[in-house]
Write a protein that holds these residues in place. Structure first.
Motif, mmCIF file in Angstrom:
data_model
loop_
_atom_site.group_PDB
_atom_site.id
_atom_site.type_symbol
_atom_site.label_atom_id
_atom_site.label_comp_id
_atom_site.label_asym_id
_atom_site.label_seq_id
_atom_site.Cartn_x
_atom_site.Cartn_y
_atom_site.Cartn_z
ATOM 1 N N ALA A 154 0.816 -1.225 0.000
ATOM 2 C CA ALA A 154 0.000 0.000 0.000
ATOM 3 C C ALA A 154 0.843 1.265 0.000
ATOM 4 O O ALA A 154 0.526 2.240 -0.697
ATOM 5 N N LYS A 155 1.935 1.263 0.744
ATOM 6 C CA LYS A 155 2.781 2.457 0.853
ATOM 7 C C LYS A 155 3.380 2.838 -0.499
ATOM 8 O O LYS A 155 3.421 4.018 -0.859
ATOM 9 N N VAL A 156 3.822 1.839 -1.248
ATOM 10 C CA VAL A 156 4.404 2.092 -2.573
ATOM 11 C C VAL A 156 3.328 2.559 -3.544
ATOM 12 O O VAL A 156 3.534 3.488 -4.331
ATOM 13 N N ALA A 157 2.164 1.922 -3.491
ATOM 14 C CA ALA A 157 1.062 2.304 -4.381
ATOM 15 C C ALA A 157 0.660 3.752 -4.156
ATOM 16 O O ALA A 157 0.371 4.485 -5.113
ATOM 17 N N ALA A 158 0.644 4.170 -2.879
ATOM 18 C CA ALA A 158 0.254 5.549 -2.559
ATOM 19 C C ALA A 158 1.334 6.546 -2.984
ATOM 20 O O ALA A 158 1.034 7.626 -3.497
ATOM 21 N N LYS A 159 2.598 6.156 -2.827
ATOM 22 C CA LYS A 159 3.707 7.050 -3.159
ATOM 23 C C LYS A 159 3.831 7.252 -4.663
ATOM 24 O O LYS A 159 4.212 8.330 -5.129
ATOM 25 N N HIS A 160 3.517 6.208 -5.421
ATOM 26 C CA HIS A 160 3.660 6.262 -6.892
ATOM 27 C C HIS A 160 2.298 6.107 -7.559
ATOM 28 O O HIS A 160 2.132 5.314 -8.493
ATOM 29 N N ASP A 161 1.330 6.895 -7.084
ATOM 30 C CA ASP A 161 -0.022 6.753 -7.632
ATOM 31 C C ASP A 161 -0.139 7.214 -9.077
ATOM 32 O O ASP A 161 -1.154 6.985 -9.732
#
Length: 208
Positions: A176-183
């Protein structure tokens, strides 16, 4: 000879057609192999699919699957993924068949075993493609593909299914953290909650 690698002229490769007790040669990307004894290359054998490749370098046909107009070694303007396919085929053939050397006088190598101008261009394209394939391999390990059961796309270990723009909308499993950072790169599937680990597979909207 070209360095320590023998050179087999194009005319000699052509003559090695299995007739009159001669062996059967074929070539891929300018590399010559003795395929004698493999029924796939035997004319008249029920599984002799590859007999059309005997006595020549048919790199373009190996890549495209067109045995009509593409039974030649000219791979000019082939896409990188097809060159990569041929690159892997050379390694595979070296593991399976007796390697005879370079085919001189063809698209890739001159009669003295040196790369032709066209051959150099292919090598440069292959260097780029190998780097691209290596990056894709790293990306697929970092962002594994979603599990696809035909109706749903899902991820394990709490990862979220996301379509990755830079990989042609491949469904990847991302924390989730990566998905949010690289939306800007990872797209949530249509009609799927942001925190869902399993989503319905909507083919028309996402072209999966």
């Amino acid at each position: 000879k070209g360095g320590t690698i023998p050179v087999v002229s194009k005319s000699v490769v052509k003559s090695m057609n299995g007739k009159g007790g001669r062996p059967k040669y074929t070539a891929v990307m300018g590399h010559v192999f003795d395929v004698s004894g493999d029924p796939l290359f035997d004319e008249g054998h029920e599984n002799g699919w590859y007999n059309a490749f005997v006595g020549r370098d048919s790199s373009r046909a190996w890549a495209t699957g067109d045995l009509g107009k593409d039974r030649k070694d000219d791979v000019d303007r082939l896409e990188g993924n097809l060159l990569h396919k041929l690159d892997l085929m050379v390694d595979d053939f070296k593991a399976k068949y007796a390697y005879k050397g370079l085919m001189g006088g063809g698209f890739f190598y001159s009669l003295d075993g040196r790369l032709t101008l066209e051959g150099r261009d292919v090598e440069l394209d292959l260097v780029k493609e190998r780097k691209s394939q290596a990056k894709k391999s790293v990306d697929k390990r970092r962002y594994p593909s979603c599990k696809d059961d035909g109706a749903t796309l899902s991820c394990a270990n709490g990862k979220l299914p996301r379509l990755r723009r830079t990989e042609g909308l491949r469904c990847t499993c991302v924390i989730a953290k990566v998905a949010a950072k690289h939306d800007d790169d990872f797209v949530t599937l249509e009609d799927c909650a942001d925190d869902a680990t399993s989503c319905a597979k909507i083919i028309k909207k996402h072209k999966l």
